[in-house]
Every structure is written in C-alpha cells, then in structure tokens.
Write an enzyme that holds these catalytic residues in place. Sequence first.
Site, PDB file in Angstrom:
ATOM      1  CB  SER A 109      20.998  21.090  54.990  1.00 52.43           C
ATOM      2  OG  SER A 109      22.179  21.229  54.376  1.00 52.43           O
ATOM      3  CE1 TYR A 146      19.266  24.215  50.850  1.00 50.49           C
ATOM      4  CE2 TYR A 146      21.147  23.315  52.187  1.00 50.49           C
ATOM      5  CZ  TYR A 146      19.894  23.152  51.448  1.00 50.49           C
ATOM      6  OH  TYR A 146      19.579  21.832  51.366  1.00 50.49           O
ATOM      7  CE  LYS A 150      16.740  22.778  53.297  1.00 53.39           C
ATOM      8  NZ  LYS A 150      15.435  22.030  53.037  1.00 53.39           N
TER       9      LYS A 150
END
Lengths: 253, 253
Positions: A109, A146, A150
């Site tokens: 991401s 997050y 990733k």
Amino acid sequence: MDEPVLLTGAGGHVGEAILRGLGDDYDWRLLFHSPPDEEPDHPYIIGEVQDHEDVAAAAQGVDAIIHLAGDPRPSAPWRSVLTNNIDGTHTVYEVAVEEDVDRVVFASSNHAVGAFETDSRTPEMYRTHHEYRLDGSELPRPGNKYGISKATGELIGRYFHDEHDISVCNIRIGNLNEDHPPIDYERGQAMWLSMRDCAHIHDCALQADYGYEIVYGISDNDRKYYSLDRAKEVLGYEPRDNSAEWNGEEKVA
Amino acid sequence: MDEPVLLTGAGGHVGEAILRGLGDDYDWRLLFHSPPDEEPDHPYIIGEVQDHEDVAAAAQGVDAIIHLAGDPRPSAPWRSVLTNNIDGTHTVYEVAVEEDVDRVVFASSNHAVGAFETDSRTPEMYRTHHEYRLDGSELPRPGNKYGISKATGELIGRYFHDEHDISVCNIRIGNLNEDHPPIDYERGQAMWLSMRDCAHIHDCALQADYGYEIVYGISDNDRKYYSLDRAKEVLGYEPRDNSAEWNGEEKVA
C-alpha cells in the site's frame, strides 16, 4: 491459463477489480472473509487469512497467489493489523511453501510510505511540475499502523523469496476508484488507480519473470510522485489511465 | 545523569554488557523477563514486554528507553517473535508516547540483513580484502523469522519517530562475545562486538542528537562487511576493539 491462482480477500475492492478484468483469464480459487453477496463464478472458501487450515484448503494445488486479504482500513488499530495483516500474510507464505506455490503477488500500500508526505513537502509534491519521486528502493516510512503492517508484509515476502525461492511482487497500491478520480483532491489525483489499470498490473505480476520486486500501483497520473519505471520495466505494466484526463464529468482523452 | 533510563531485557547478554559498562552512569530502571539471579543494583520490575501495564510501570518517568527485550534466538519460531518481538516492541513505543519519552534505542540485529550473505558472496565477504559493505540504507533482507521481527521493530520505530517525534536509534548488533572473538570462524570475526564496545555504542546512542537512525553495532574488525561510518558520524562511536587483534589467547595489540 491452466494453472489455478488463489485470490485472497476476493470480496474487497481490489479483488473486485481483478475479477472484473481477469475473471475469464485464470482458473481462480477465491478466499472470502465473509460470505459474498452473490454466488461466485469460481470455487471459493470462506475463512480467516490467519487460519492456517483455511488458507491451506483454499491454496490446494494453486501455482500462484494474489494476496489481498487483511484489514483494509488505514485507521485500523494495531491489534487488528497485527493479526489480520501481519500474521495473515505470514500464514499465506507458510502455506505457499507447503503447497509449492511459485509466486506470490502481495497487495502492499501507499501507506507503507505515507510518512514521506511531510508537511514541508505537501501539497507541492502532488503537483505536476514537482519532480519528487519514490521508486521502491527507499526504506519504508509507514504513515499509520496499517502502513506498518504492509511494509512488514513486504519484509515477510523478502524472507520467503530468499529462503524458499518464491517469486514475490509487492504492489504498493494507490487509491482505487470505481469511477473517475477525485477531481478537487490533489493527493487523490496523484494516487489514483483505475479499475482496469488495477486488473492489468496484477495480470502483469502473474505473467512476468522476476525474483523479488516492490513496485507502485497507480495509473499514469500527471500528478504522480511514485515512479512507474520499475513496474513498466520488470512487469511490462502499460497503464492506460491518467487522472489528469478527467474533467469531472467524463473522460477527456 | 539525572534522567532515568529504562532498560528492557535487562537480564540478557547485551543488557549485561550495558550495565557492566554504564551501571554508574545512568539512573537505570530495569525490566526483567524472569527474576534475576542476583538482586539488581537498580529499581526493577519483572514482567512481559508485550504487557502494556508491565512496561508502563517500568517506564514511569523515564526520559529514554533502551529496548532489548524479546526472544533472542535466531531460530525462534514465528509465533514467539510475533508476540515477544513485534508486539513487544510496539508496546514499548506505545508506552514511550504515553510517558513522553524522548528517545528509544532499539536492539536490532545482524539477522535483519542476514540474507545478504548469499552462497555466492560468502565466505569472500568475510575476508579483509573484500570491499562489500552494508551501511544501513539498504532494504532489509532477514535471514530468519527473528530477523523479520527485528526489521519490523525498525519499521515500528520509523512510524513512532515520524508520528510522535521520538528520537530512534536502531543498532543492528553483531555477535557479542563475553571473552575474545571466535578465532577460526570467519563470520564470527567479521561480526564481533566486544563487551566494552557494546556498552560504548549504547552510551553514544543515549547522548547523541539524531532523528531516526539505523547503525551497525560491531567492533572495528578488519573483516567487517558492515560500515561503521554512520555510527561514527552520527553517534560519535569510537570502537576500541578489533577481532583481528586477538591471537587466540590474549589480545595482541
């Protein structure tokens, strides 16, 4: 294609783009987190990505895995990304070794490098004239938990590539939009990935020859601050869209 | 020094080197995983590094943390490093924010980059004439699950530096040996960190001004394949030992 490919996180937005664009091109196996609204066109399993048995059942006999599953929220709390994203990704790679899978394409991401967007760089870096580019060789700077998960998924893939010779492609996905790119949001314009470019880059990642790669997955946006060189050179990615070609109603180009 | 410093993993080998060298120089607070054999000279708590309450109790009022705690085994299984090392390091940083801690020094490891030692590079890269150097700007290549957890600890620190302005120094520690370096083991000679250099580099990391750093923590070994430039320039590290100066019985130099 004869070889079956497992798609984890098949019910998510990226999964939808891939199945819409490439549904007929591969012999898909799907892993859903929760029951899909419509009966899928391909064999599927409903399970948890950090559950070894669930993933092993879904991956039986596949040659490649596109691993999208995980908590997709940029605001997801640590506990969730630790389990769903970090442990889940490790589970997928463990199963890949057991099932003798040749390649894993991992949905990384833009949040893995979100903290490069410092106050002093933005909003200039979102502008067309600005030369700032990230190319995937830089050390990650996650912008949230997050993003940590990733970037950790990329590290896990690095280990499994080096140790078990699995071909690994990490695609740092931008912002996938169902319709047109956001018109008045500079960052969103820089970061846009169209549905068809999303399907195409995953197709490339299933076809190309490589060892371990980190590439950026966005359309060829005038405002981009991610280099697409690596995706073009190694994967043969040929994006067809550019957020600059939309005037707000319909595509200009 | 007036400011208290928390040392996690105080009962381990690196903790021992630090306390032996710097025991009188800082106002230490210690976190042990299991009860120490001898009564410590400093206030201490026995607890789990992934237990928020335990770490918060140990970190109360400290200005800096040296974070060593975790499963130290290169062969440690995923489940253990996920909990003790990855979740544990996140817990330490969470507490650091709550306690307004200025800096965290994190014991990373040579195993975060262990897979650079490929069959085609070794054993040549362990030899004096060989120019191969890692300098900390390279993307990690973990050699085992433990190495994944250490590289992830660096990522977690990156996030907390960018988001919370904590000064973070990751020291990729080589092989700490109580006595002399291994004599007939080329990699061990390259990788050696003496007890006094270990204490010294941590002292430097508590004193120097920096934002976010990744440095290598080894002695100034002739056989090294890690650059010490960054540790010297940013931290003021001045290693006194070199594995080449030992003839097997006593120090030559």
